[in-house]
Each structure stands twice: as structure tokens, then as C-alpha cells.
Write a protein that holds these residues in place. Structure first.
Motif, short mmCIF file in Angstrom:
data_model
loop_
_atom_site.label_atom_id
_atom_site.label_comp_id
_atom_site.label_asym_id
_atom_site.label_seq_id
_atom_site.Cartn_x
_atom_site.Cartn_y
_atom_site.Cartn_z
N TYR A 151 0.86 -1.27 0.06
CA TYR A 151 0.06 -0.07 -0.01
C TYR A 151 0.80 1.29 0.10
O TYR A 151 1.95 1.46 0.84
CB TYR A 151 -0.82 -0.08 1.25
CG TYR A 151 -1.54 -1.02 1.46
CD1 TYR A 151 -3.00 -1.27 0.94
CD2 TYR A 151 -1.30 -2.27 2.02
CE1 TYR A 151 -3.70 -2.46 1.02
CE2 TYR A 151 -1.98 -3.46 2.21
CZ TYR A 151 -3.39 -3.49 1.79
OH TYR A 151 -4.03 -4.50 1.95
N THR A 161 0.32 5.27 0.83
CA THR A 161 -0.54 6.26 1.30
C THR A 161 0.06 7.58 1.45
O THR A 161 1.26 7.68 1.83
CB THR A 161 -1.23 5.81 2.60
OG1 THR A 161 -0.32 5.52 3.59
CG2 THR A 161 -2.01 4.74 2.37
N GLU A 204 -0.31 10.79 3.99
CA GLU A 204 -0.62 11.33 5.26
C GLU A 204 0.13 12.52 5.62
O GLU A 204 1.41 12.48 5.87
CB GLU A 204 -0.50 10.40 6.52
CG GLU A 204 -1.55 8.98 6.32
CD GLU A 204 -1.21 8.23 7.32
OE1 GLU A 204 -0.61 8.59 8.55
OE2 GLU A 204 -1.81 6.99 7.30
#
Length: 148
Positions: free
Chosen positions: A99, A101, A103
Motif C-alpha cells: 500500500y 498512502t 498522510e
């Protein structure tokens, strides 16, 4: 011959049990004979539909699990480095989910969907052979993560 009949609850429980795996690999594992035993798996359509519907809803239900962190940065070119890390991981470990991501302000690449710490530690040991800086981290998982 032993005959096993699955209900939606048993099937879903088996999927989130000791080792996270896809439904297909779970069923395949049941088909493999062990110690000369023969096992027949019978699925009832209503149970299969119920599990499928439950999986759709379960994407909203979260629980604490573990993933392996392989990249975490917010520096110059962090996005490109994260993409490269994800690609390198996917090539080295094609059977593990990875994954990427964002943030704010960090790009993060994580791998695996581990239900318990023992499973995560085993995966971490395997991953560190290729990514020595890998680290264990707590992560919110969904049931849907485990059965996709």
C-alpha cells in the motif's frame, strides 16, 4: 471422507483467523489432502452471498492489526521514492499486498495484512531480507482487507 459445510459466520471467521489469506487460497488449502485424509467442501449459495454482502459492509468496520513499513518520508522527491519502493516490493514479494498512502506531509509504503503480532513478526523477517530498514507497525485493518 469428512464433509464440511460452511455457514457465513464460519467462513468469515476462518478468513480472519490465524493467517490472513484470500478466500480462494483458503478453499484451495482445504482441498489439499493431508495425512491421507479426504475432505469434501460444500458451499451453500446463501452462505456465500451472505459473506459477500458482509465483506462489502466490513470495509467500514476497523480493527487493530499489523503491517510492515518499508518507506516513510516527506523530503524532496518523496513521492517518486515511495513509488519506487512500492514497485521494488511488488517485484520482490508478488504474493504480499503493498500500500502507498499519503498522510500529510508523509508518503508511506506498507505491506501485509497481519491479524496478530506473531504473523507480522514472521512477515517482517521475510521482508527484511530485501528491505533491511523495514519495521513493524500497528495499523487499522478491515475485514475486507483480509479477504480481497
Amino acid at each position: 471422507m469428512r464433509r464440511v459445510i460452511f455457514t457465513g459466520v464460519l467462513l468469515l471467521g476462518a478468513c480472519v483467523g490465524v493467517r490472513a489469506q484470500s478466500l480462494a487460497s483458503f478453499k484451495e488449502g482445504l482441498r489439499e489432502p493431508s495425512r491421507g485424509a479426504r475432505l469434501e467442501v460444500v458451499e451453500h449459495g446463501a452462505a456465500v452471498r451472505a459473506v459477500g454482502q458482509g465483506a462489502a459492509v466490513s470495509g467500514k468496520v476497523r480493527f487493530k492489526g499489523y503491517r510492515i513499513g518499508i518507506f516513510f518520508d516527506n523530503g524532496a522527491n518523496a513521492r517518486e521514492k515511495a513509488l519506487a519502493a512500492r514497485q521494488a516490493f511488488a517485484e520482490a514479494f508478488p504474493d504480499e499486498k503493498v500500500y502507498l498512502t499519503y498522510e500529510n506531509p508523509y508518503f508511506k509504503v506498507t505491506a501485509g495484512n497481519c491479524v496478530n503480532s506473531e504473523e507480522a513478526i514472521v512477515l517482517l523477517g521475510k521482508i527484511r531480507s530485501r528491505f533491511p530498514e523495514a519495521y513493524l507497525m500497528r495499523e487499522d485493518l478491515t475485514v475486507a482487507d483480509l479477504i480481497r
